[in-house]
Write a protein that holds these residues in place. Structure first.
Motif, PDB file in Angstrom:
ATOM      1  N   HIS A  63      50.886  35.124  33.516  1.00 25.69           N
ATOM      2  CA  HIS A  63      49.323  34.405  34.713  1.00 25.69           C
ATOM      3  C   HIS A  63      48.427  34.018  33.906  1.00 25.69           C
ATOM      4  O   HIS A  63      48.583  34.186  33.096  1.00 25.69           O
ATOM      5  CB  HIS A  63      49.594  35.164  35.833  1.00 25.69           C
ATOM      6  N   PRO A  64      48.160  32.771  34.527  1.00 25.56           N
ATOM      7  CA  PRO A  64      47.455  32.178  33.371  1.00 25.56           C
ATOM      8  C   PRO A  64      46.011  32.827  32.965  1.00 25.56           C
ATOM      9  O   PRO A  64      45.208  33.538  31.428  1.00 25.56           O
ATOM     10  CB  PRO A  64      46.435  31.058  33.895  1.00 25.56           C
ATOM     11  N   ALA A  65      45.738  33.829  33.951  1.00 20.17           N
ATOM     12  CA  ALA A  65      44.320  35.155  33.727  1.00 20.17           C
ATOM     13  C   ALA A  65      45.076  35.896  32.837  1.00 20.17           C
ATOM     14  O   ALA A  65      43.896  36.355  31.606  1.00 20.17           O
ATOM     15  CB  ALA A  65      43.826  35.734  35.264  1.00 20.17           C
TER      16      ALA A  65
ATOM     17  N   PHE B 125      45.247  34.655  29.215  1.00 20.58           N
ATOM     18  CA  PHE B 125      43.833  34.488  28.910  1.00 20.58           C
ATOM     19  C   PHE B 125      43.009  35.664  28.500  1.00 20.58           C
ATOM     20  O   PHE B 125      43.014  35.660  27.051  1.00 20.58           O
ATOM     21  CB  PHE B 125      43.130  33.925  29.071  1.00 20.58           C
ATOM     22  N   GLY B 126      43.163  36.733  29.004  1.00 24.04           N
ATOM     23  CA  GLY B 126      42.762  38.136  28.170  1.00 24.04           C
ATOM     24  C   GLY B 126      43.816  38.853  26.964  1.00 24.04           C
ATOM     25  O   GLY B 126      43.220  39.314  26.449  1.00 24.04           O
TER      26      GLY B 126
ATOM     27  N   THR C  86      44.484  29.043  23.455  1.00 25.41           N
ATOM     28  CA  THR C  86      43.311  28.859  24.489  1.00 25.41           C
ATOM     29  C   THR C  86      42.862  27.263  23.715  1.00 25.41           C
ATOM     30  O   THR C  86      42.228  26.712  24.765  1.00 25.41           O
ATOM     31  CB  THR C  86      42.340  30.124  23.692  1.00 25.41           C
TER      32      THR C  86
END
Length: 403
Positions: A325-327, A330-331, A273
């Motif tokens: 997946h980037p999402a 991040f989660g 991040t």
């Protein structure tokens, strides 16, 4: 009429029952035992909760060691397939990783020491410039001698600050010693998990029935592939990033270009991040001390390279290793940080990749019928594509007739 002994016993038993019921207010006989059992269970739960809280650090270290062993075991397996003993192979891998980490810390330490020495040498000039700016801006008449007198006058305040700094140094030293002990513990468990990987799997499978052993081994293989792939992809991206930034830093003649390039490569890939921002901040600050225009060039290059990495390099490299997946990534980082802090943020992405691979293997998926409520705008886009292809064929036909 005489009363037998048995009747007397029955009357005595009935009287005792009546007295007991009177004593407990009509309470059932099993209720006191249930209350005692409940209190025992509550005590056992409190004891287990206390033991878990005391051992939480050990569990976290075991979890980190397990994921590190998953990342290192593929290299050890390759050497074991060539006849190298697993203990020797694990030791060689540890030596290689240790050399890489030591080189990174040495390069960063050299950069830090040199920058601190430069700032200390330029401090009188910086203080004179600061005093001049304050005098011009706030219409003051300060001087370096007056500031020295004020500092000597407030020697008690300075002494208190020095005492606080000494206490903080002691606290930092204790934290550093504790961190070194935790790192040693993690390294020791990682070595054992990696060197004894087959034995660990055999021990885990021996606790399960034969019908479940294959599922456990399949899940273990998924974790190995995903964790090793994540580490490999990040290492490749770190090398490419370091090489690209090193070329850029050499072109603008930035000091400590090699150390700064290694810093950018490692921090941007292995710190989730915020790693990209930390990676780019240090070269920009160093460039500001040399030439402000160079700092602008460094910032522009870092932003442009990040876009190239996100849209060109990262998809092609991770498609062959681990595709998250980037999402989702991040989660996963947010969830890992909330659960285990910095350690959770570091292991969140390989854990998410492992879970994603496990779900993709065992969860059955069905074909979805074409429905405009799902693919909104897809039919319109398909019609535009058909019209474009028809227009291109018509132009080719007209061009062919013209010839």
């Amino acid at each position: 009429m005489t009363i037998s002994g048995e009747q007397k016993n029955e009357e005595g038993s009935a009287r005792a029952v009546d007295e007991e019921r009177a004593l407990w207010g009509g309470m059932p006989r099993w209720l006191p035992r249930a209350m005692v059992l409940f209190l025992v269970l509550v005590g056992l739960f409190q004891l287990a909760d206390w033991a878990f809280r005391q051992l939480i650090d050990l569990f976290v270290m075991l979890l980190v060691a397990f994921f590190l062993s998953l990342a290192l075991e593929p290299a050890v397996d390759r050497m074991a397939a060539r006849g190298v003993r697993r203990g020797v192979g694990t030791f060689l891998v540890f030596v290689a990783v240790g050399i890489a980490v030591t080189g990174f810390l040495a390069a960063l330490g050299t950069l830090l020491v040199d920058q601190v020495a430069k700032i200390a040498g330029d401090m009188p000039h910086l203080v004179d410039n600061l005093i001049g700016w304050v005098n011009r801006t706030f219409h003051q008449d300060l001087s370096l001698g007056e500031l020295q007198k004020r500092l000597l006058k407030d020697s008690g305040t300075i002494e208190s600050y020095a005492q606080q700094a000494a206490d903080n140094v002691w606290g930092v030293s204790s934290t550093l010693i504790g961190g070194l002990f935790q790192a040693f513990t993690v390294g020791l468990f990682t070595f054992y998990f990696t060197a004894e990987g087959p034995r660990v799997r055999r021990t885990a499978c021996s606790l399960l029935p034969p019908s479940k052993q294959g599922e456990v081994l399949r899940a273990w293989e998924i974790a190995l592939a995903k964790t090793g792939g994540y580490l490999y992809s990040r290492a490749v991206l770190a090398v490419v990033s370091a090489a690209g930034h090193w070329v850029m830093f050499e072109l603008i003649d930035l000091p400590y270009s090699a150390a700064l390039a290694i810093w950018v490569g490692v921090m941007s890939q292995f710190v989730p991040t915020i790693g990209t921002y930390l990676a780019g901040a240090l070269p920009v600050l160093v460039a500001l001390t040399v030439e402000p225009v160079d700092a602008l060039w460094v910032l522009v290059f870092t932003v442009v390279y990040q876009q190239i990495e996100n849209y060109v390099l990262h998809p092609r490299i991770t498609a062959r290793t681990v595709d998250v997946h980037p999402a989702v990534a991040f989660g996963a980082v947010i969830a890992g940080a909330a659960l285990l802090g910095a350690v959770g943020a570091l292991i969140a992405i390989p854990a998410a990749a492992t879970l994603q691979g496990f779900v993709g293997t065992y969860v059955r998926r069905y074909e979805v019928a074409t429905d405009p409520r799902i693919d909104r705008g897809e039919q319109r886009r398909a019609r535009r594509e058909l019209r474009r292809e028809a227009a291109q064929r018509l132009r080719r036909m007209v061009g062919g007739d013209g010839e």
